[in-house]
Each structure stands twice: as structure tokens, then as C-alpha cells.
Motif scaffolding. Sequence first.
Motif, short mmCIF file in Angstrom:
data_model
loop_
_atom_site.label_atom_id
_atom_site.label_comp_id
_atom_site.label_asym_id
_atom_site.label_seq_id
_atom_site.Cartn_x
_atom_site.Cartn_y
_atom_site.Cartn_z
N VAL A 60 42.26 44.39 19.55
CA VAL A 60 43.54 44.86 19.03
C VAL A 60 43.46 46.33 18.62
O VAL A 60 44.38 47.12 18.89
CB VAL A 60 43.99 43.99 17.83
CG1 VAL A 60 45.12 44.65 17.05
CG2 VAL A 60 44.42 42.61 18.30
N ALA A 106 48.11 43.42 14.33
CA ALA A 106 47.11 44.27 13.68
C ALA A 106 47.03 43.97 12.19
O ALA A 106 45.94 43.92 11.62
CB ALA A 106 47.46 45.74 13.92
N ASP A 150 44.14 53.30 11.67
CA ASP A 150 44.97 52.12 11.95
C ASP A 150 44.41 50.88 11.26
O ASP A 150 45.16 50.00 10.83
CB ASP A 150 45.02 51.86 13.47
CG ASP A 150 46.12 52.65 14.15
OD1 ASP A 150 47.07 53.05 13.45
OD2 ASP A 150 46.03 52.87 15.36
N ARG A 208 48.21 47.10 22.88
CA ARG A 208 49.50 47.54 22.35
C ARG A 208 50.65 47.18 23.28
O ARG A 208 51.81 47.11 22.85
CB ARG A 208 49.47 49.06 22.10
CG ARG A 208 48.47 49.44 21.01
CD ARG A 208 48.38 50.94 20.83
NE ARG A 208 47.38 51.27 19.83
CZ ARG A 208 47.64 51.55 18.55
NH1 ARG A 208 48.89 51.52 18.12
NH2 ARG A 208 46.68 51.84 17.70
N THR A 209 50.33 46.94 24.55
CA THR A 209 51.34 46.46 25.50
C THR A 209 51.35 44.94 25.55
O THR A 209 52.43 44.32 25.59
CB THR A 209 51.06 47.03 26.90
OG1 THR A 209 51.07 48.46 26.84
CG2 THR A 209 52.11 46.55 27.89
N ASP A 266 54.47 42.47 19.48
CA ASP A 266 54.55 42.85 18.06
C ASP A 266 53.16 43.30 17.61
O ASP A 266 52.55 42.69 16.72
CB ASP A 266 55.05 41.67 17.23
CG ASP A 266 56.39 41.15 17.70
OD1 ASP A 266 57.35 41.94 17.73
OD2 ASP A 266 56.48 39.95 18.05
N TRP A 267 52.68 44.37 18.21
CA TRP A 267 51.31 44.81 17.96
C TRP A 267 51.06 45.06 16.47
O TRP A 267 50.02 44.68 15.94
CB TRP A 267 50.99 46.07 18.76
CG TRP A 267 49.57 46.53 18.56
CD1 TRP A 267 48.47 46.15 19.27
CD2 TRP A 267 49.10 47.45 17.56
NE1 TRP A 267 47.34 46.76 18.77
CE2 TRP A 267 47.69 47.57 17.73
CE3 TRP A 267 49.72 48.17 16.54
CZ2 TRP A 267 46.91 48.40 16.92
CZ3 TRP A 267 48.94 48.99 15.72
CH2 TRP A 267 47.55 49.10 15.92
N ASP A 268 51.99 45.69 15.78
CA ASP A 268 51.79 46.00 14.36
C ASP A 268 51.58 44.74 13.54
O ASP A 268 50.72 44.71 12.64
CB ASP A 268 52.98 46.79 13.81
CG ASP A 268 52.93 48.26 14.18
OD1 ASP A 268 51.92 48.92 13.86
OD2 ASP A 268 53.88 48.75 14.81
N PRO A 327 43.55 50.04 24.42
CA PRO A 327 44.96 50.45 24.56
C PRO A 327 45.84 49.37 25.17
O PRO A 327 47.06 49.34 24.91
CB PRO A 327 44.87 51.68 25.47
CG PRO A 327 43.47 52.18 25.32
CD PRO A 327 42.63 50.96 25.09
#
Length: 279
Positions: free
Chosen positions: A160, A177, A207, A167-168, A172-174, A164
Motif C-alpha cells: 500500500v 492506508a 504518508d 493507489r490505482t 479508496d487508497w486513503d 504505485p
Amino acid sequence: MGTPLGDFIRTKRDSIQPESLGLPDRGRRRSPGLRRQDLAVRAGISVEYLTRIEQGRDRNPSVAVVNALADALSLSSSERDHLRYLSKITGGECTARPRPEPASRHVRAAVLRTLHLLEPGIAVVSNRLGDILAHTSAYDAVMRGSGLLDAEAPNLTRYVFTDPRARTFFADWDDVADEQAFDMWLAPSVENSEWFRAELAPLAGPDLTWRLNRHIVPQRGALRLSHPTGPQLRLVRETLELPAEAQQLTVFLPEDDQTAQSVEQLHHRPRHGTLRAIS
């Protein structure tokens, strides 16, 4: 020097508007949220004692004080569990501990048999650091092409924050994370968490760091995936804790008919094997 316990209490205090607790608006404040004095009164402790806890000068508050602070902050059940956990590890910081080490990747034979019974469902055995220890063929099909399972010892948290493609892949990557960062506090042991943080932090950067220090308990809603082959998947997660091993068995259920059909198509693409245990 602060502590995880003090950081969490201060973060929650700053996030609470006094009016939401029935307290009067006392005008402009230097910092947002609930005044330290108001929290101390609600918890039945002195302002000076609360200050020591928040600043890390008192690392061993009693169970009664921890519960009083949880009540005063109107914490949810999950947040209360996190507060108690932080109190435990903060107190343990004053005592000698074994040196940091990676978590065990061993999965009991009985757990592997249980996982086999879940075929052709989507299921995985993991730990809170994100180590993927064993999974069904359907899990492989869903994650295939994302890059998550490419490593010899796959780890969701590392993927995660450092790959890269994540993130695709995670719509809902955030949110994902946030979940993975929070779960690092729930590692099989403090030693495991320290080892993993030391390894991952230089690669993940801010991040990860700011999420670790925020202590926001994630909601863990439906998992939305943008699969590399095209379909959009929505999966509901059901997790069974395996406390003896500090592992989890998670089953992913399609939330809608379109996801179920897409998973079925992905599962029937050619792939060798039905169950993979990673050790």
C-alpha cells in the motif's frame, strides 16, 4: 518526549468541539477542540496530571484513570480498545524488552485446512502488520495483476505504501492506508511492530508517519477495487481473530451481483493450484 498514549489523548481532545459535550463556548482558544481543563474536570483528575500524561511524563496511569479519560472523551468501543492498548505499551516502554524482530509467518495446519474448506471463496490468513501468510485461489484471482502477491513474502502494508500500483488498485487508497497504518499498533508484539516500522518508514515516508501518529480508528467499510483487467469490485470483509497466533482469517464477500459475476470470471481464468501457503 511524548508517548503514543499521550498523542492519542491530545489528538482526540483537539478533535472534540466543547458544544458537542454540552460545554459552553468560551470564545477564542489557542488550539482547537476541548480545553485541557475541561477534559480534566470531566475525567475527575487534575489538569497537572493530565498534562503529565499528554506530555509523556507519566507513563503508567491506573486502569481507573484510563477508563475515566475514555468516558470523558466519549470514545467509541474501538477507540476504547485502542486507548487501553496504548496504555499497556506505553507503560511497557519503561521496562527492558527483547530486541525488535519480524513476526512469525507460520500458519497452523488446522488453520490451513479451514482455509481450504472456504474454497472457492475469497479468503486470506494475515497478521496486523499486513503479512499475507496463506490464501485461497479466489483471493489469488482477485489480487492477480495488482502486484500485491508478486513478492516472495507478500505484505499488504508494504504494498500500500511503496507500490504505485496500489493507489490505482484500491479505489479508496486513503482509507486503506489509514487501516494499515492503524493496524501496525496491533502487531503480534511490540518487538514485531518496532522491527517493521524501522524497515518500512524510510520507504513509506510521511504518508505512513503522520497516519501512525494520528491514531484515528478506521471504519473499515466495503473494500472497492479497480481490478487491472477492468471490473470494479466491491467486497465486504468478515474477519475471524486467531488470538493464539496473533493472526486473522478474513473472508471477502461480493457486495453486489456485478461483483459476484466478475469474481467468478476472474476465478475461472487459468491458474495453477488452489491454495497457497507462504512461509
